[in-house]
Each structure stands twice: as C-alpha cells, then as structure tokens.
Design a protein around this motif. Structure first.
Motif, mmCIF file in Angstrom:
data_model
loop_
_atom_site.group_PDB
_atom_site.id
_atom_site.type_symbol
_atom_site.label_atom_id
_atom_site.label_comp_id
_atom_site.label_asym_id
_atom_site.label_seq_id
_atom_site.Cartn_x
_atom_site.Cartn_y
_atom_site.Cartn_z
ATOM 1 N N GLY A 130 0.817 -1.204 0.000
ATOM 2 C CA GLY A 130 0.000 0.000 0.000
ATOM 3 C C GLY A 130 0.849 1.250 0.000
ATOM 4 N N GLY A 131 0.172 2.381 -0.188
ATOM 5 C CA GLY A 131 0.857 3.661 -0.168
ATOM 6 C C GLY A 131 -0.062 4.776 -0.607
ATOM 7 N N SER A 132 0.499 5.967 -0.693
ATOM 8 C CA SER A 132 -0.197 7.144 -1.213
ATOM 9 C C SER A 132 0.836 8.244 -1.418
ATOM 10 C CB SER A 132 -1.308 7.620 -0.272
ATOM 11 O OG SER A 132 -0.770 8.300 0.845
ATOM 12 N N ASP A 133 0.360 9.362 -1.939
ATOM 13 C CA ASP A 133 1.276 10.485 -2.142
ATOM 14 C C ASP A 133 1.249 11.466 -0.977
ATOM 15 O OD1 ASP A 133 -1.082 11.882 -2.463
ATOM 16 O OD2 ASP A 133 -0.640 12.582 -4.481
ATOM 17 N N GLY A 134 0.601 11.101 0.128
ATOM 18 C CA GLY A 134 0.606 11.950 1.313
ATOM 19 C C GLY A 134 0.215 13.381 1.010
ATOM 20 N N ALA A 135 -0.880 13.563 0.281
ATOM 21 C CA ALA A 135 -1.353 14.895 -0.120
ATOM 22 C C ALA A 135 -0.282 15.650 -0.905
ATOM 23 C CB ALA A 135 -1.837 15.687 1.078
ATOM 24 N N ALA A 136 0.464 14.917 -1.724
ATOM 25 C CA ALA A 136 1.509 15.465 -2.598
ATOM 26 C C ALA A 136 2.699 16.035 -1.837
ATOM 27 C CB ALA A 136 0.935 16.511 -3.556
ATOM 28 N N LYS A 137 2.863 15.647 -0.566
ATOM 29 C CA LYS A 137 4.001 16.129 0.223
ATOM 30 C C LYS A 137 4.999 15.040 0.560
ATOM 31 C CE LYS A 137 4.001 19.479 2.841
ATOM 32 N NZ LYS A 137 4.020 20.418 3.926
#
Length: 183
Positions: A130-137
């Motif tokens: 899993g993962g994400s872009d952390g609100a682009a930060k």
C-alpha cells in the motif's frame, strides 16, 4: 540520521529522506536496511537511475510504540509515531494525518535533520502492500511496496504526475496534470 548515499553538498544535490513508521526500537536496524533497499529500488527506475550521481539519501529512524499500521477494515489499531492508517474502504491506500499528528511531525524532522530535503519518503513497516502520495508532500509506501508502489507515489510528489488508467474511469482524472488530461 543515517547517510545512505552521499554525492556532494546538500545545497547542490537532490536530497531524499526516508523516515520510519511502524518500526519499534528493536526494529530500527531493520529499518536502515529497508531504507537502503528503498533507495536502491528507486535508482533502478528512470529518471532516478540516470541522475543517481546528483542524489543524496538519508534515513531518519524514529521508533514507534508498536509495529505496523492501522487497518480499520479489520479492525486493527497500532500506536505509531506518524499515526499511519490504511483507508477504511481500501486496504491499499495508506495515509497520515495532515496536521501536527502526522505530516507536521515529518516537516519538523526534515527541518531539523535534512532542511534541504526535496523528496520525503515514509516507509511503513507493514506486510500489506500500500501507499499514497501523502497529499503530494510525502511518498508513503509499505515496506512490501518498495519495488513498485514507492516509485509510483514518488512520481506524484516529485513531478505532480497523475494516475493513468488503461480502463475508462469516468470523471477521473478531474484535473489537468503534467501527464494527464480530462480529455
């Protein structure tokens, strides 16, 4: 702070900082190995591979009280430093709080240890991909997602790239991005 790669002064390099999430004090030695593996995986892809001599990379080891991340869908809760959690609707998306309990802690650590940081990576010690872009930060990736998810999420953070789908996804993307269009 542990230096993974040093290719020159931070003021003249692209600086990457990998932070630990869901690693207990007893697991921080493993985090240093995992952080090195994450940086090495990043360098196997373009454009990182071509520009590798212009990168510095660091590991910031912060212990969590418990190993892993929250999984609200099951429900499983962990006490971790950055309060990471898989999304309740998808055990694939990992997020952290935007404020002082998550991204604010990352910002403070970077300001102290790697003030010239260009890419922050939060490496989550959880076996579920899993993962994400952390609100682009911040590029967030589970340790099991190093080979693909990390590079994908870094593309969002580094270049503002959008997701591209091979199947039609009506209404998405809903914004213009460097590599996507609403058309």
């Amino acid at each position: 702070l542990h230096t993974i790669v040093s290719n020159g002064p931070p003021t003249n390099r692209y600086n990457v900082a990998v932070l630990s999430e869901g690693y207990t004090s007893a697991q921080l030695a493993q985090f240093r190995i995992d952080a090195t593996n994450a940086i090495n995986a990043l360098f196997t892809f373009q454009p990182y591979q071509e520009y590798q001599p212009y990168f510095n990379a660091y590991a910031i080891a912060i212990a969590s009280a418990q190993s892993g991340s929250d999984h609200p869908a099951y429900p499983t809760s962990r006490t971790t430093y950055f309060n990471s959690s898989y999304a309740p609707y998808s055990d694939y998306i990992i997020t952290i709080p935007a404020g002082a309990q998550g991204q604010g802690k990352i910002d403070a650590l970077l300001h102290t240890f790697v003030p010239d940081c260009d890419l922050a990576i939060l490496l989550v010690n959880d076996p579920v991909p899993g993962g994400s872009d952390g609100a682009a930060k911040t590029a967030i990736s589970s340790v099991s997602g190093i080979s693909g998810i990390l590079v994908h999420e870094a593309g969002h953070v580094v270049a503002g790239l959008g997701d591209e789908y091979t199947l039609a996804n009506p209404g998405y993307p809903d914004t213009e991005e460097p590599n996507t269009t609403r058309e």
